[in-house]
Motif scaffolding. Structure first.
Motif, PDB file in Angstrom:
ATOM      1  N   GLN A   1       0.820  -1.217   0.000  1.00 41.38           N
ATOM      2  CA  GLN A   1       0.000   0.000   0.000  1.00 41.38           C
ATOM      3  C   GLN A   1       0.851   1.264   0.000  1.00 41.38           C
ATOM      4  O   GLN A   1       0.346   2.352  -0.245  1.00 41.38           O
ATOM      5  CB  GLN A   1      -0.929   0.013   1.225  1.00 41.38           C
ATOM      6  N   ALA A   2       2.132   1.182   0.317  1.00 38.53           N
ATOM      7  CA  ALA A   2       2.995   2.365   0.363  1.00 38.53           C
ATOM      8  C   ALA A   2       3.356   2.875  -1.011  1.00 38.53           C
ATOM      9  O   ALA A   2       4.032   3.892  -1.137  1.00 38.53           O
ATOM     10  CB  ALA A   2       4.264   2.044   1.152  1.00 38.53           C
ATOM     11  N   GLN A   3       2.957   2.175  -2.097  1.00 43.53           N
ATOM     12  CA  GLN A   3       3.297   2.616  -3.437  1.00 43.53           C
ATOM     13  C   GLN A   3       2.574   3.895  -3.818  1.00 43.53           C
ATOM     14  O   GLN A   3       3.037   4.645  -4.660  1.00 43.53           O
ATOM     15  CB  GLN A   3       2.958   1.507  -4.441  1.00 43.53           C
ATOM     16  N   SER A   4       1.420   4.131  -3.234  1.00 49.87           N
ATOM     17  CA  SER A   4       0.668   5.351  -3.530  1.00 49.87           C
ATOM     18  C   SER A   4       0.563   6.203  -2.256  1.00 49.87           C
ATOM     19  O   SER A   4       0.311   5.681  -1.170  1.00 49.87           O
ATOM     20  CB  SER A   4      -0.734   5.007  -4.050  1.00 49.87           C
ATOM     21  N   ALA A   5       0.775   7.496  -2.377  1.00 50.49           N
ATOM     22  CA  ALA A   5       0.755   8.394  -1.216  1.00 50.49           C
ATOM     23  C   ALA A   5      -0.680   8.575  -0.725  1.00 50.49           C
ATOM     24  O   ALA A   5      -1.625   8.628  -1.499  1.00 50.49           O
ATOM     25  CB  ALA A   5       1.352   9.739  -1.586  1.00 50.49           C
ATOM     26  N   GLY A   6      -0.821   8.657   0.613  1.00 47.52           N
ATOM     27  CA  GLY A   6      -2.118   8.911   1.222  1.00 47.52           C
ATOM     28  C   GLY A   6      -2.955   7.691   1.440  1.00 47.52           C
ATOM     29  O   GLY A   6      -4.112   7.806   1.864  1.00 47.52           O
ATOM     30  N   THR A   7      -2.424   6.487   1.158  1.00 47.94           N
ATOM     31  CA  THR A   7      -3.189   5.258   1.356  1.00 47.94           C
ATOM     32  C   THR A   7      -2.997   4.768   2.783  1.00 47.94           C
ATOM     33  O   THR A   7      -1.864   4.675   3.249  1.00 47.94           O
ATOM     34  CB  THR A   7      -2.725   4.166   0.386  1.00 47.94           C
ATOM     35  N   PRO A   8      -4.096   4.467   3.535  1.00 47.55           N
ATOM     36  CA  PRO A   8      -3.931   3.960   4.904  1.00 47.55           C
ATOM     37  C   PRO A   8      -3.187   2.633   4.906  1.00 47.55           C
ATOM     38  O   PRO A   8      -3.227   1.877   3.929  1.00 47.55           O
ATOM     39  CB  PRO A   8      -5.360   3.795   5.410  1.00 47.55           C
ATOM     40  N   PHE A   9      -2.522   2.371   6.052  1.00 49.47           N
ATOM     41  CA  PHE A   9      -1.739   1.152   6.157  1.00 49.47           C
ATOM     42  C   PHE A   9      -2.657  -0.064   6.228  1.00 49.47           C
ATOM     43  O   PHE A   9      -3.619  -0.087   6.977  1.00 49.47           O
ATOM     44  CB  PHE A   9      -0.839   1.198   7.391  1.00 49.47           C
ATOM     45  N   LYS A  10      -2.366  -1.095   5.434  1.00 47.79           N
ATOM     46  CA  LYS A  10      -3.045  -2.386   5.462  1.00 47.79           C
ATOM     47  C   LYS A  10      -1.982  -3.457   5.295  1.00 47.79           C
ATOM     48  O   LYS A  10      -1.165  -3.397   4.371  1.00 47.79           O
ATOM     49  CB  LYS A  10      -4.077  -2.507   4.339  1.00 47.79           C
ATOM     50  N   ARG A  11      -2.011  -4.423   6.205  1.00 49.96           N
ATOM     51  CA  ARG A  11      -0.989  -5.457   6.151  1.00 49.96           C
ATOM     52  C   ARG A  11      -1.208  -6.408   4.952  1.00 49.96           C
ATOM     53  O   ARG A  11      -0.242  -6.951   4.410  1.00 49.96           O
ATOM     54  CB  ARG A  11      -0.983  -6.258   7.448  1.00 49.96           C
ATOM     55  N   VAL A  12      -2.459  -6.572   4.537  1.00 52.78           N
ATOM     56  CA  VAL A  12      -2.767  -7.464   3.410  1.00 52.78           C
ATOM     57  C   VAL A  12      -3.145  -6.622   2.203  1.00 52.78           C
ATOM     58  O   VAL A  12      -3.969  -5.699   2.329  1.00 52.78           O
ATOM     59  CB  VAL A  12      -3.902  -8.440   3.778  1.00 52.78           C
ATOM     60  N   ASP A  13      -2.605  -6.956   1.095  1.00 57.68           N
ATOM     61  CA  ASP A  13      -2.921  -6.248  -0.146  1.00 57.68           C
ATOM     62  C   ASP A  13      -4.226  -6.815  -0.686  1.00 57.68           C
ATOM     63  O   ASP A  13      -4.255  -7.825  -1.411  1.00 57.68           O
ATOM     64  CB  ASP A  13      -1.779  -6.439  -1.146  1.00 57.68           C
ATOM     65  N   ASP A  14      -5.317  -6.185  -0.301  1.00 55.71           N
ATOM     66  CA  ASP A  14      -6.625  -6.729  -0.663  1.00 55.71           C
ATOM     67  C   ASP A  14      -6.886  -6.648  -2.157  1.00 55.71           C
ATOM     68  O   ASP A  14      -7.617  -7.469  -2.734  1.00 55.71           O
ATOM     69  CB  ASP A  14      -7.727  -6.026   0.129  1.00 55.71           C
ATOM     70  N   THR A  15      -6.325  -5.663  -2.803  1.00 56.38           N
ATOM     71  CA  THR A  15      -6.549  -5.544  -4.256  1.00 56.38           C
ATOM     72  C   THR A  15      -5.955  -6.749  -5.009  1.00 56.38           C
ATOM     73  O   THR A  15      -6.605  -7.373  -5.858  1.00 56.38           O
ATOM     74  CB  THR A  15      -5.933  -4.238  -4.764  1.00 56.38           C
ATOM     75  N   HIS A  16      -4.734  -7.097  -4.658  1.00 55.35           N
ATOM     76  CA  HIS A  16      -4.084  -8.220  -5.334  1.00 55.35           C
ATOM     77  C   HIS A  16      -4.784  -9.537  -5.034  1.00 55.35           C
ATOM     78  O   HIS A  16      -5.122 -10.309  -5.938  1.00 55.35           O
ATOM     79  CB  HIS A  16      -2.613  -8.292  -4.903  1.00 55.35           C
ATOM     80  N   TRP A  17      -5.027  -9.775  -3.742  1.00 54.48           N
ATOM     81  CA  TRP A  17      -5.607 -11.063  -3.369  1.00 54.48           C
ATOM     82  C   TRP A  17      -7.093 -11.134  -3.741  1.00 54.48           C
ATOM     83  O   TRP A  17      -7.645 -12.222  -3.938  1.00 54.48           O
ATOM     84  CB  TRP A  17      -5.434 -11.323  -1.878  1.00 54.48           C
TER      85      TRP A  17
END
Length: 521
Positions: free
Chosen positions: A426-442
């Motif tokens: 999630q750190a690839q885009s600025a302003g995105t809240p922290f999430k341990r799981v990449d929900d978009t990918h999975w």
């Protein structure tokens, strides 16, 4: 001996006449033993148009007539004087004086006819018109001595009264004398306690003296006035109060503006003004002075002490307030004592210069020294002004040139490179809240593979005929804190033993086989 015999005969006759008068006491009020009793004659008054003696009876003679009396009564002057003389004769006989001689005034205990200047008058013992503590022989025009008459403008006969009653003196009812036991009989002490001519007669023939009667008995009393000790103490208290007043005035001149404003606010809160306080103070002084001149000691002492206490309390308040220094908070946050302002110093310098200039005019010899001191003061003030101007200029320049301090180092931007599906994606885009799981990918992976990962609902896993279908329908509408309670309720309802059973139970496995695992790679 002739006067004594005639007086005894007259008193015996008067006692016989008195015995025919019904006594005012009954058997319940009768007193047998008079050992501890006392009588206190107060005044000779004219009450109900009769000359009477006012007296009080006390139950304990040892208290010297200072406790509460049994009562205050009145009796006619002849009745009281007759009992008084009987008591005196009994005391004389007890002391061994057998030839006690009655006074000449005993002849006037009854109404006695006498011709004066060719006129017929009647005389009887009564009260003196000028002094309530003296007796006199009064003149009457009738044989019953009820209508007073005047001779040469006075109703008192010009006869010398050769005996007096001890007014305002506590007298024991029983008078004891030293006796030899061989000279007295066995009944002496018993007879002495029961035989009290004065007290017993006044108790038998007493009449109640009400409030009006007692006010008449008080009469006009002379004021004691201020004795020497009172005057000394009064002077000391007055001087002490005056000294405190001067000290208060001096301290108020040095009072700060802050304290003065606070005091004025307190006075205004009470609905008063400073003029009201001064008016009440001088009015109190005037009242104290008037009471002192009238000789009213008690109220004068009370008001004077109260005034001194108030002045002393206010003086202590001013002293404490003056000893506390005003503090301010410095630029560094520390509490420091406030220094005197330059204006006050200038005022002091002006006062000093004024005093020095005034003293310079006293003489020619002191002119030179005074002028030198004035020059020194002027130089000191000029130097002080210049130093203050330099400080003010430097402070203004520093304020004009002030700028905020820039940061010492520039912040570095850290670029994080991550792999899809791993932590930190999630750190690839600025302003995105922290999430341990990449929900978009999975999420994309789950939709592509299907199964439970694609549809996580109850119907998607177990179908519409599963055992917990009804429970799922109920719990889908529950949110928040009520979910746990409703879940347990559904577990108890659809456990297979209740009447409302769930759907069909199947042994089919609905597990999801993960294709992406470390073992398969």
């Amino acid at each position: 001996m002739t006067r004594s015999r005639n007086a005894k005969t007259l008193i015996s006759l008067l006692a016989l006449l008195s015995s025919s008068i019904p006594a005012s006491t009954n058997a319940e009020d009768a007193i047998q033993y008079w050992t501890n009793y006392a009588i206190y004659p107060q005044r000779c008054i004219n009450y109900n148009d009769n000359d009477q003696i006012m007296y009080s009876m006390f139950e304990q003679s040892s208290n010297h007539c200072t406790d509460t009396p049994i009562g205050t009564y009145v009796a006619s002057v002849p009745t009281f004087a007759n009992a008084y003389l009987e008591q005196a004769a009994d005391n004389a006989a007890d002391a061994g004086q057998d030839d006690y001689e009655y006074p000449a005034m005993a002849d006037y205990l009854v109404c006695t006819y006498k011709q004066i200047n060719g006129g017929d008058y009647y005389l009887q013992l009564g009260c003196n018109d000028e002094d309530t503590s003296l007796l006199a022989v009064n003149i009457y025009s009738d044989a019953q001595c009820t209508e007073p008459s005047s001779l040469n403008g006075y109703d008192d006969a010009n006869l010398e009264v050769d005996f007096s009653i001890s007014f305002n003196k506590c007298t024991s009812c029983v008078f004891w004398t030293d006796k030899n036991d061989d000279e007295i009989d066995d009944q002496y002490y018993a007879n002495k306690q029961t035989n009290a001519p004065l007290c017993s007669s006044m108790w038998d023939y007493k009449e109640e003296c009400n409030g009006k009667c007692q006010m008449t008995g008080k009469g006009t009393t002379e004021r004691e006035g201020w004795n020497k000790a009172d005057k000394v103490l009064l002077s000391i208290l007055s001087l002490f109060g005056f000294g405190m007043l001067l000290a208060i005035m001096k301290k108020r001149q040095k009072m700060s503006n802050k304290d003065a404003l606070l005091e004025q606010a307190a006075i205004s809160a009470a609905g008063l003004q400073q003029s009201h306080i001064l008016g009440m103070f001088f009015l109190l002084i005037l009242i104290i002075t008037m009471f002192a001149l009238l000789g009213l000691k008690k109220i004068t002492w009370a008001l004077l002490l109260m005034l001194n206490i108030v002045l002393f309390s206010y003086l202590m308040k001013l002293t404490v307030d003056g000893s506390v220094k005003e503090t301010v908070i410095g630029p560094d946050g520390k509490i420091v004592e406030k220094e005197e302002s330059d204006d006050e110093d200038d005022d002091d310098d002006e006062k000093k210069s004024a005093s020095s200039s005034s003293s310079s005019s006293s003489g020619s010899s002191s002119d030179d020294s005074s002028s030198d001191e004035s020059e020194n003061h002027e130089d000191y003030r000029e130097a002080k002004r210049k130093a203050a101007a330099v400080k003010a200029k430097a402070a203004a320049a520093a304020a004009a040139n002030w700028m905020p301090t820039p940061p010492s180092k520039k912040a570095k931007t850290t670029v994080i490179t991550t792999k899809a599906g791993t932590d930190g994606a999630q750190a690839q885009s600025a302003g995105t809240p922290f999430k341990r799981v990449d929900d978009t990918h999975w999420g994309e992976v789950a939709m592509k593979d299907g199964g439970a990962m694609a549809d996580n609902s109850y119907e998607g896993t177990f179908g519409a005929t599963g055992f917990g279908t009804k429970a799922s329908e109920k719990l889908m509408t529950v949110r928040g804190k009520d979910f746990c309670r409703e879940k347990n309720k559904r577990k108890r309802t659809f456990n297979g033993f209740s009447k409302s059973s769930g759907g069909a139970i199947t042994l089919t496995s609905f597990s999801t086989k993960y294709q992406y695992s470390d073992d398969e790679k």
